[in-house]
Write an enzyme that holds these catalytic residues in place. Sequence first.
Site, PDB file in Angstrom:
ATOM      1  N   SER A  69       0.845  -1.197   0.000  1.00  0.00           N
ATOM      2  CA  SER A  69       0.000   0.000   0.000  1.00  0.00           C
ATOM      3  C   SER A  69       0.875   1.238   0.000  1.00  0.00           C
ATOM      4  O   SER A  69       1.864   1.306   0.732  1.00  0.00           O
ATOM      5  CB  SER A  69      -0.897   0.003   1.238  1.00  0.00           C
ATOM      6  N   GLY A 130     -10.037   6.234   8.761  1.00  0.00           N
ATOM      7  CA  GLY A 130     -10.534   6.506  10.110  1.00  0.00           C
ATOM      8  C   GLY A 130     -11.357   7.774  10.203  1.00  0.00           C
ATOM      9  O   GLY A 130     -11.591   8.303  11.284  1.00  0.00           O
ATOM     10  N   SER A 134     -15.618   5.303   5.309  1.00  0.00           N
ATOM     11  CA  SER A 134     -15.626   3.887   4.965  1.00  0.00           C
ATOM     12  C   SER A 134     -14.511   3.446   4.041  1.00  0.00           C
ATOM     13  O   SER A 134     -14.726   2.806   3.014  1.00  0.00           O
ATOM     14  CB  SER A 134     -16.979   3.490   4.374  1.00  0.00           C
ATOM     15  N   SER A 135     -13.289   3.769   4.448  1.00  0.00           N
ATOM     16  CA  SER A 135     -12.150   3.288   3.669  1.00  0.00           C
ATOM     17  C   SER A 135     -12.107   1.762   3.673  1.00  0.00           C
ATOM     18  O   SER A 135     -11.692   1.147   2.690  1.00  0.00           O
ATOM     19  CB  SER A 135     -10.847   3.865   4.213  1.00  0.00           C
ATOM     20  N   ASP A 180     -22.205  -0.117   4.650  1.00  0.00           N
ATOM     21  CA  ASP A 180     -21.031   0.378   3.928  1.00  0.00           C
ATOM     22  C   ASP A 180     -20.731  -0.396   2.641  1.00  0.00           C
ATOM     23  O   ASP A 180     -20.598   0.216   1.582  1.00  0.00           O
ATOM     24  CB  ASP A 180     -19.812   0.411   4.858  1.00  0.00           C
TER      25      ASP A 180
END
Length: 394
Positions: A69, A130, A134-135, A180
């Site tokens: 990432s 955070g 809604s990552s 979500d």
Amino acid sequence: MGDLSGHREAFARTFGTGGAPRVFFSPGRINLMGAHLDYNGGPVMPTAIDRGTFLAVRTRADRRVVMASTLDDGARIEFELDRLPETRTGRWADYPLGVLREMHALARTLGRERNPRGADVLFGGNLPVGAGLSSSASICVGTAHALDALWELAAPRMELVDVALRAERGFVGVRCGIMDPYAVGLARTGHLLWLDCKDRSHAYLPLDTGAITIAVADSLVRRELAQGAFNERVSQCARAFALLSPHQPGAECLRDIRLETFTSRAASMPPEIARRANHVVHEVARTFAARDALTRGDPRGFGAEMFRTHESLRDLFEVSVPELDRLVASAAESPGCFGARLTGAGFGGCAVLLIEKGREAEVSARLVDDFAREFGRAPRVDFFGGDAGPREIA
Ligand code: GLA
């Protein structure tokens, strides 16, 4: 998609050149009404935003899946496709790993067990983590779509939403509601999703984007213990249902408890549990009222319900923080703002605002000034467009 080329370059730096990766995008979401209703079987009204997760994916010759990432310095985490870990690692990669496990199982169920192949995957994007946008659902639904395409499974869209939900609830172990992944996976530009979390039926409600702008004001407050506090709310609502359901024949979830039933029993309940139920019972009514307002083309009526929701989240559900209260109070004092409330679970994160088109600068300046006066720093105010949901973009 401003950072598409940057993400491709980051992929080449992490995994080397040789064969361009396929690139996917998966949005984040905001929720306009139906706060903390999904795990109580109520209706919710989320919509996807044009910020989210980029996934660059390239098939490997072997059976390893290597993930990295850009938000984690590109550190590589590797798995053997035929020996995927049974337990979580406690790192961000648990989310895509949970999806990887579910997609591997899905391939078997579909009789395509030979399709899964190794891959290099780079995650990145422009969604704050955070912040209540809604990552996690963005990553999970996006990973499901990318693997579905890479492994040629052609699973239905709804199945990929369920994969993401099972991964978060099962492997990652979060007691999340269904909102979500549905909001992300079923997104349609220019529409709010109307999702009934009791029977999972859904519909699309057009949002007049010519007259309304959606803004998100990030308080930049992040609570480390937010997950525990969220789980506590889920337990308290279950407790409220256990106390109220004997007095409401046929009720299957807290959403089914009628206002009269709650009112007649409230004094006999522990006060904290009664406050949680009070929020839920009224939020159900507010969400229907907001839908009516939207349908009759009344953004002020819709926004008024959002302001009431925020008060209830602050006083009854007790998930707000002073920074979010400040943002919403400033929004309420801005004539160009139709409505505002905290979005996501709360305990920090963002407020979502509906603003009259053309008055964005005036509302945002007010928010920033008031906030800086009280807290000595500026919130981050962004204007978001809608989004069409997870898809391959290059
Ligand atoms: C979090 C959860 C959602 C929902 C909201 C509150 O974002 O992930 O499922 O419960 O809180 O509405």
